[in-house]
Design a protein around this motif. Structure first.
Motif, mmCIF file in Angstrom:
data_model
loop_
_atom_site.group_PDB
_atom_site.id
_atom_site.type_symbol
_atom_site.label_atom_id
_atom_site.label_comp_id
_atom_site.label_asym_id
_atom_site.label_seq_id
_atom_site.Cartn_x
_atom_site.Cartn_y
_atom_site.Cartn_z
ATOM 1 N N GLU A 12 0.821 -1.200 0.000
ATOM 2 C CA GLU A 12 0.000 0.000 0.000
ATOM 3 C C GLU A 12 0.853 1.247 0.000
ATOM 4 O OE1 GLU A 12 -0.263 -2.434 2.132
ATOM 5 O OE2 GLU A 12 -2.281 -3.248 2.101
ATOM 6 N N PHE A 13 2.042 1.094 0.505
ATOM 7 C CA PHE A 13 2.873 2.286 0.649
ATOM 8 C C PHE A 13 4.051 2.237 -0.319
ATOM 9 C CE2 PHE A 13 1.034 1.525 4.879
ATOM 10 C CZ PHE A 13 0.262 2.663 4.974
ATOM 11 N N GLN A 14 4.680 3.385 -0.403
ATOM 12 C CA GLN A 14 5.908 3.407 -1.174
ATOM 13 C C GLN A 14 6.997 2.719 -0.373
ATOM 14 O OE1 GLN A 14 5.879 7.576 -1.749
ATOM 15 N NE2 GLN A 14 5.058 7.380 -3.813
ATOM 16 N N LYS A 38 2.815 9.481 6.780
ATOM 17 C CA LYS A 38 1.545 9.763 7.463
ATOM 18 C C LYS A 38 1.030 8.589 8.270
ATOM 19 C CE LYS A 38 1.543 12.370 3.565
ATOM 20 N NZ LYS A 38 1.689 12.058 2.147
ATOM 21 N N PHE A 39 1.375 7.410 7.825
ATOM 22 C CA PHE A 39 0.828 6.243 8.507
ATOM 23 C C PHE A 39 1.938 5.504 9.203
ATOM 24 C CE2 PHE A 39 -1.491 7.135 4.633
ATOM 25 C CZ PHE A 39 -2.717 7.459 5.146
ATOM 26 N N GLU A 347 6.767 -0.106 -12.893
ATOM 27 C CA GLU A 347 6.400 1.115 -13.584
ATOM 28 C C GLU A 347 6.970 2.342 -12.907
ATOM 29 O OE1 GLU A 347 2.269 0.577 -13.914
ATOM 30 O OE2 GLU A 347 2.513 -0.705 -15.657
ATOM 31 N N SER B 707 -6.034 12.048 0.174
ATOM 32 C CA SER B 707 -5.266 10.960 0.742
ATOM 33 C C SER B 707 -5.143 11.044 2.261
ATOM 34 C CB SER B 707 -3.873 10.932 0.114
ATOM 35 O OG SER B 707 -3.146 12.042 0.580
ATOM 36 N N TYR B 708 -5.728 12.065 2.834
ATOM 37 C CA TYR B 708 -5.721 12.100 4.295
ATOM 38 C C TYR B 708 -6.569 11.006 4.880
ATOM 39 C CZ TYR B 708 -3.168 16.395 4.728
ATOM 40 O OH TYR B 708 -2.190 17.310 4.710
ATOM 41 N N THR B 709 -7.609 10.668 4.172
ATOM 42 C CA THR B 709 -8.453 9.603 4.710
ATOM 43 C C THR B 709 -7.683 8.296 4.665
ATOM 44 O OG1 THR B 709 -9.337 9.381 2.514
ATOM 45 C CG2 THR B 709 -10.644 10.623 4.069
ATOM 46 N N PRO B 710 -7.557 7.662 5.772
ATOM 47 C CA PRO B 710 -6.697 6.477 5.833
ATOM 48 C C PRO B 710 -7.204 5.317 5.002
ATOM 49 C CG PRO B 710 -7.822 6.861 7.933
ATOM 50 C CD PRO B 710 -8.180 8.004 7.056
ATOM 51 N N PRO B 713 -5.136 4.848 0.956
ATOM 52 C CA PRO B 713 -3.735 5.249 0.704
ATOM 53 C C PRO B 713 -3.295 4.885 -0.706
ATOM 54 C CG PRO B 713 -3.786 3.317 2.117
ATOM 55 C CD PRO B 713 -5.206 3.736 1.914
ATOM 56 N N MET B 714 -3.909 3.892 -1.278
ATOM 57 C CA MET B 714 -3.530 3.444 -2.606
ATOM 58 C C MET B 714 -3.832 4.490 -3.672
ATOM 59 S SD MET B 714 -2.197 0.426 -3.244
ATOM 60 C CE MET B 714 -2.909 -0.450 -4.623
ATOM 61 N N ASN B 717 -1.326 7.749 -5.661
ATOM 62 C CA ASN B 717 -0.619 7.891 -6.930
ATOM 63 C C ASN B 717 -1.382 7.254 -8.082
ATOM 64 O OD1 ASN B 717 -0.313 5.446 -5.890
ATOM 65 N ND2 ASN B 717 1.932 5.403 -5.905
ATOM 66 N N ASN B 721 -0.217 6.696 -11.876
ATOM 67 C CA ASN B 721 -0.174 5.322 -12.374
ATOM 68 C C ASN B 721 -0.961 5.185 -13.663
ATOM 69 O OD1 ASN B 721 1.489 4.193 -10.571
ATOM 70 N ND2 ASN B 721 -0.112 3.432 -9.202
ATOM 71 N N HIS B 806 4.137 13.501 -1.629
ATOM 72 C CA HIS B 806 4.213 12.264 -0.856
ATOM 73 C C HIS B 806 5.203 12.346 0.270
ATOM 74 C CE1 HIS B 806 1.801 8.955 -2.027
ATOM 75 N NE2 HIS B 806 1.790 9.413 -3.273
#
Lengths: 387, 826
Positions: A12-14, A38-39, A347, B707-710, B713-714, B717, B721, B806
């Motif tokens: 889910e994250f980078q 953030k998480f 990608e 994207s603040y809403t947890p 998170p996907m 970007n 993409n 990000h």
């Protein structure tokens, strides 16, 4: 022979940090550390089921901060180190720490995989490699094939050798080396040599590669201007003690003989952007994996500078029985240095690539958008190397 | 016959002939006019024809003619008949007269012959009487005649004897007068006789005396021979005499040759002295000795500087033409003289005399060959040493002339000694010298090329400051006016190289000039042109240019860009020009000048062109890389050194961004000087482009906010993409095309990608992100015009903003309008 399709796993994250679980030799397992400001950051434990081509994942929380580098202990499966960024009071600090995975992460995940996603367990902190006086940690290196008692951390222009005591709960700096010179020098990367009784270290700063003797903590060689631009990564040939590979922002991968550092032994120029990672295969050092920010992963077959070049008879003791039998038939066609294949499943920039410690024919690569791809060496090549 | 004279009014002669012809016909003597008559004769009405039918003729007349005509005809015919009759009578009369006179003559002759017979009888009687008398006289004189003969015999013998007795004295006298030739001639006359009668004591005495004298003479001759002071002519005379004195020919050959050798060697030594000897010290001595003798430097013989210059320019001793001249005049001509006299003495002379039987000509020839070969070899080694010293490539004509003379003079030896290997070796030397020369020219061309590159480098370095200054101020437009602008440098470089090639070709062409003797040797006609000039000179030089250019890429890449980028650009254009026209021009020029017949395979033009194109491509790629790197470094430093978390709210575009735009503009100008514009994708209009960027950025910002809403998170970007899915993969360090837009696209791609990667390594605060936004907008405003596809810039800049969002601890993007205001103010 159809090669198996690559297996893709999305985080889910980078993410930038990837390592194979070095102490694990039975199952194919990789650790991935995420980067999120953030998480809560996570460490994904990726198990690959070779027979069914399925990935099993387990997530552990790494609440300390975003992970820039991750290293697995060679002795204890459950122990790992991370370098992470901590933000406090609008300041970003890089730290390093040794962690232990909770003992029941595996059982938990098998019983209820959904639960683990929702309630991930947290890593247990063993100790901080507290080198704040020495600056920001770039990476932590475990002693290769050691007993998990010694690590080196690279922080700004210092290399610190730590001894871990009392099941890694205490860390003590046993010796340090400092890079002297004009300007703000900073180690970008390093590698602990598995040769010479693990007494050597190679580091990269800016365009130079330096070798260090850990017994005296002094520099033993220096390759100035190893690359036209920044050197991003290093790796030691696991079988040839003086051979070293490096990669950098000049899009090149270079192979060095540290006894003669004037010219590289070989140079590869296949990538079209910076090369971030270079890795020798642990068993067959002709196989070299490179990851680049051109979103490509390239597997090269460097026969001419490997420990088993064509026509070279390897000592019998070094070979297992199976290999020995097939060694004679190998002389059918000489293999040339070549790119075996280019993997384009990513990608975004690929910052890390690792060989599995359990299966020498399997490797994982991680791109910034959090995509982990597991690939295999093409079967045709595999059989040619084996037979 | 009755109508014979149908045309009687002809002239007399004509008529006579006609009559004659008629008679002839009558008597059956046919002439060549027969065929004609035959044609006429078939007509039965032809009164002159043999087939004439009077009946028929009459009938015809009667039928065709009127009475008057018939009457006329009749009178005419009667007239003709009458005249014919009279003719016949005249003829008969004439013949009769002649016959009568002939009978008279015969009778008279009969009488005369009778008288003559009597006289002849009388004559023969007289002759026999005379014979008798003469026999009687000779009989009486017989005895006296025999006596006289005997006496004259004795006289001769006595004279001979006298000669013999006088011989020793005469020989002595000759010896005194040094008339050796006469002495030898006299002795030779007497020798056989003395030999024959040597059993008689008196003769023996004479013989011994003669022997003694002749020995002495031989001694003296030998002495003279040995002394060696005498000229070649004297010498050959000596040898000739000695040969006549039965001296052993082989020994004489040896002596003759050794004597000749000593003289030739002195010539050779003279030549050797001209060459700088190997140990430098003696060269200095030589040179300084020379200097002393020359009036110009008379004052400073001890000064070391002229010596040094003498060492470094050996040509200052004597030029090569002088040297070869001296060699030809002294050594070769005396060698020829020796050969001629030797051959005269020992070979051609001996072939006629008694010496021929002893295989002397063969022996002598063999000796001569070894002698000539030996000396010629030494001469050649000297010449070669001298030629090797000829390093200066300034004036080739001197060397060619020298070689020509050298070669020409050796032809004389060929004529004299047909089987000798000397001329062949001489030709080899010429060939070697020519190939050596070609090599030197190649080296000279190469060093010239390197020198001109250095010049270009300097020219680029000096005005560069002013150009840079100008471009900072005025967008780089003014750099075009500089005296050393790139196109001018390029054209001058290219022209000077071409000129140099041409002049070298002209120099080399001297080797094949018509008036040079060796130019018609097969080597100079074929191999020299194709392999020597075309391959090892022209082709090698072109290859050298390409290779040299490629080296710039390699060394510069490793050692951190020591080559100025403008030079790379210039060389790239040069190579490209070579590919398109210059190579084929040069090769055509060469082929035309040298009429190269390609016996052996030669490098085709296309290969060279490909090579040049590759070099050009590589150079241009490298240029893009280097320029991209320079801008990248600026961007990287600017990102790495800043504390992005604790930065202040952006008020301005950062200076580095302005610098990037300025540098890009000046690069654009620089490239535009040498390369064409190239194609770019159709632009949307300026304003629409801006709205696009606004739109996309604002959309992205909306995404960051979301994207603040947890839960999602996907999604952060997702947009990029999706963008990636539909856009092609961007190869950052890819090959560029030969036009400005492609080059600029390459440079900007590299720079922006670096920017992206650097941003990803940092952590940003709120204002950090906003600063990046401002910077990116600024870049977007200015960079789109340089690239082929503006979407590329947009995409990369969006990536950068996205990535920094990000990496932002507090992603609160700036209002688009504010960004625009800041950018326009800056």
């Amino acid at each position: 022979m159809e090669d198996d399709a690559p297996v893709i796993y999305g985080l889910e994250f980078q993410a930038r940090a990837l390592t194979a679980q070095t102490a694990e030799t039975d199952s194919i397992r990789f650790l991935v550390g995420t980067q999120s400001l953030k998480f809560d950051n996570q460490i994904h434990i990726i198990d690959f089921d070779d027979e069914n081509n399925i990935i099993n994942k387990n997530v552990l929380l790494h609440q300390a901060g975003e992970i820039w580098h991750i290293g697995a202990s060679p002795a204890d499966k459950a122990v790992l180190t991370t370098c992470y960024n901590k933000t406090s009071d609008s300041r970003v600090v890089s730290c390093a720490a040794v962690w232990r995975m909770p003992s029941d992460w595996e059982t938990g995940s098998h019983d209820s995989p959904d639960d683990s996603a929702h309630n991930p367990q947290t890593l247990e902190l063993l100790c901080h490699l507290d080198d704040s006086p020495h600056g920001n940690a770039a990476c932590v290196l475990w002693e290769p094939m050691g007993d998990g008692k010694r690590v080196i951390s690279l922080a700004d222009n210092h290399a610190l050798l730590w001894d871990l005591h009392e099941s890694s709960t205490q860390a003590k700096v046993s010796s340090t080396a400092t890079l002297e010179g004009k300007g703000q020098l900073k180690f970008t990367s390093g590698k602990w040599s598995p040769h010479h009784n693990c007494s050597q270290l190679a580091t990269a700063n800016d365009t130079a590669i330096r070798g260090w003797d850990l017994r005296t903590m002094s520099q033993i060689y220096c390759i100035e201007n190893a690359h036209g631009q920044l050197v991003r990564d290093l790796d030691f040939n696991p079988n040839r003690q003086y051979y070293l590979s490096s990669c950098g922002d000049d899009c090149k991968v270079k192979f060095w003989d540290v006894r003669n550092v004037q010219e590289p032994v070989k140079t590869l120029e296949e990538h079209s952007h910076w090369v971030w990672s270079v890795r020798y295969n642990h068993s067959h050092d002709q196989l070299v994996l490179t990851a680049s920010s051109d979103s490509r992963l390239i597997l090269s077959n460097m026969v001419s500078i490997s420990s088993e070049p064509f026509g070279h008879l390897v000592d019998d003791e070094e070979l297992s029985e199976g290999e020995e039998n097939h060694q004679e038939d190998k002389g059918k066609e000489p293999l040339k240095d070549s790119v075996v294949s280019t993997y384009e499943e990513h990608e975004d920039s690929v910052y890390a690539a690792e060989w599995s410690s359990a299966d020498p024919w399997l490797f994982a690569s991680l791109s910034y958008d959090g995509r982990l791809v597991i690939n295999r060496v093409p079967r045709a090549l595999k059989y040619r190397i084996l037979l | 016959m009755d109508g014979e004279a149908l045309v009687s009014e002809d002239s007399g002669a004509d008529r006579k002939r006609r009559v004659h012809g008629m008679l002839k016909l009558y008597y059956g003597l046919n002439e060549e006019g027969k065929a004609e008559e035959e044609a006429q004769s078939l007509d039965p009405c032809d009164i002159n024809g043999p087939h004439f039918d009077p009946e028929h003729f009459l009938n015809k007349l009667r039928r065709e003619c009127s009475l008057a005509e018939l009457m006329d005809q009749e009178t005419c015919m009667v007239k003709q008949i009458r005249s014919l009759d009279s003719d016949m009578q005249t003829l008969v009369y004439e013949n009769y007269n002649k016959f009568i006179s002939a009978t008279d003559t015969i009778r008279k002759m009969k009488n005369d012959f009778k008288k003559m017979e009597d006289e002849m009888d009388c004559l023969s009687a007289n002759m026999s009487a005379i014979t008798e008398f003469s026999a009687r006289i000779s009989g009486t004189l017989q005895d006296q005649h025999a006596q006289i003969t005997k006496l004259s015999g004795v006289h001769t013998l006595l004279r001979k004897l006298q000669f013999l007795f006088e011989l020793p004295a005469r020989l002595n006298k000759c010896l005194e007068m040094q008339a050796y030739a006469q002495a030898v001639r006299s002795h030779r006359l007497a020798r056989c006789v003395l030999q024959q009668y040597s059993h008689l004591p008196s003769f023996k005495g004479i013989q011994d005396d003669c022997h003694d004298i002749m020995d002495k003479l031989a001694q003296e001759l030998r002495q003279k021979f040995r002394d060696g002071g005498s000229s070649a002519k004297d010498l050959s005379e000596c040898v000739e005499l000695l040969l006549q004195l039965d001296e052993p020919a082989e020994e004489l050959c040896d002596k003759f040759l050794s004597h000749a050798r000593s003289r030739l060697e002195s010539d050779l030594q003279g030549l050797e002295a001209e060459i700088r000897p190997y140990p430098y010290a003696s060269a200095v001595k030589n040179a300084s000795a020379r200097r002393v003798s020359s009036p110009a430097s008379l004052g400073s013989p001890a000064d070391s500087s002229p010596k040094a210059s003498a060492i470094f320019s050996p040509t200052s001793n004597t030029d090569i033409l002088e040297f070869i001249d001296r060699g030809c005049n002294e050594f070769v001509s005396s060698l020829c003289l020796v050969i001629t006299s030797y051959q005269e003495l020992f070979v051609s002379h001996a072939q006629t005399g008694e010496l021929a039987s002893k295989n002397i000509p063969e022996m002598a020839n063999g000796k001569l060959h070894t002698f000539v070969d030996d000396l010629a070899a030494r001469y050649f080694s000297l010449v070669e040493r001298r030629i090797q010293e000829e390093k200066g490539v300034g004036d080739n004509s001197l060397l060619v002339r020298a070689l020509d003379r050298f070669h020409r003079r050796l032809q004389a030896v060929t004529k004299l000694l047909p089987g000798s290997t000397v001329p062949a070796k001489g030709t080899e030397i010429v060939i070697r010298a020519a190939t050596e020369r070609v090599k030197q020219y190649l080296a000279a061309l190469q060093s010239f090329y390197m020198d001109s590159l250095t010049d270009v480098r300097q020219a680029l370095a000096t005005p560069r400051l002013s150009v840079a200054g100008a471009s900072v101020g005025g967008g780089g437009g003014s750099s075009r006016d500089g005296p050393n602008s790139l196109p001018e440098l390029l054209s001058s470089l290219s022209a000077s190289i071409l000129n140099q090639i041409k002049s070298v070709l002209a120099s080399v062409h001297l080797f094949t000039a018509k008036d040079i003797t060796f130019s018609n040797k097969p080597y100079f006609k074929g191999e020299f042109c194709s392999q020597g000039v075309r391959e090892s000179l022209v082709v090698s030089f072109i290859k050298f240019i390409c290779q040299c250019s490629r080296q710039f890429c390699e060394t510069a890449g490793d050692k951190g860009g020591s080559t100025p980028p403008a030079l790379l650009l210039l060389l790239s254009r040069l190579c490209l020009d070579y590919e398109t026209s210059t190579i084929s021009y040069i090769l055509t020029l060469t082929d035309e000048q040298f009429l190269v017949q390609h016996h052996s395979p030669v490098t085709p033009v296309t290969t060279l062109c490909t090579e040049a194109r590759e070099a050009a491509q590589k150079l241009l790629n490298h240029y893009v890389k280097v320029q991209g790197l320079i801008i990248s470094q600026m961007l990287r430093k600017s990102v790495e050194t800043r504390d992005w978390v604790n930065t202040i709210e952006p008020r301005n575009v950062r200076a580095v961004m302005k610098r990037v735009v300025e540098d890009t503009t000046s690069i654009d100008v620089q490239v535009g000087l040498l390369y064409e514009e190239g194609v770019r994708k159709a632009h949307s209009s300026d304003s629409s482009k801006r709205t696009f960027s606004v739109y996309s950025s604002s959309r992205q910002q909306a995404r960051y906010a979301a994207s603040y809403t947890p839960s999602a998170p996907m999604d952060t970007n997702l947009l990029s993409n999706i963008h990636k899915l539909f856009s092609e993969r961007i190869d950052i360090f890819s090959s560029v095309e030969f036009n400005k837009v492609s080059v600029m696209t390459g440079i900007i791609k590299i720079s922006l990608k670096t920017f992206l990667e650097c941003v990803r390594l940092r952590t940003f605060g709120r204002y950090g992100l906003q600063q990046i936004q401002v910077d990116c907008h600024y870049l977007q405003m200015y960079l789109w015009r340089f690239v082929s596809d503006e979407n590329l810039v947009h995409f990369l800049l969006d990536e950068i903003v996205g990535s920094s969002a990000h990496r932002c601890l507090d992603p609160a993007p700036m209002e688009q309008s504010v960004i625009e205001v800041i950018c326009e103010r800056g």
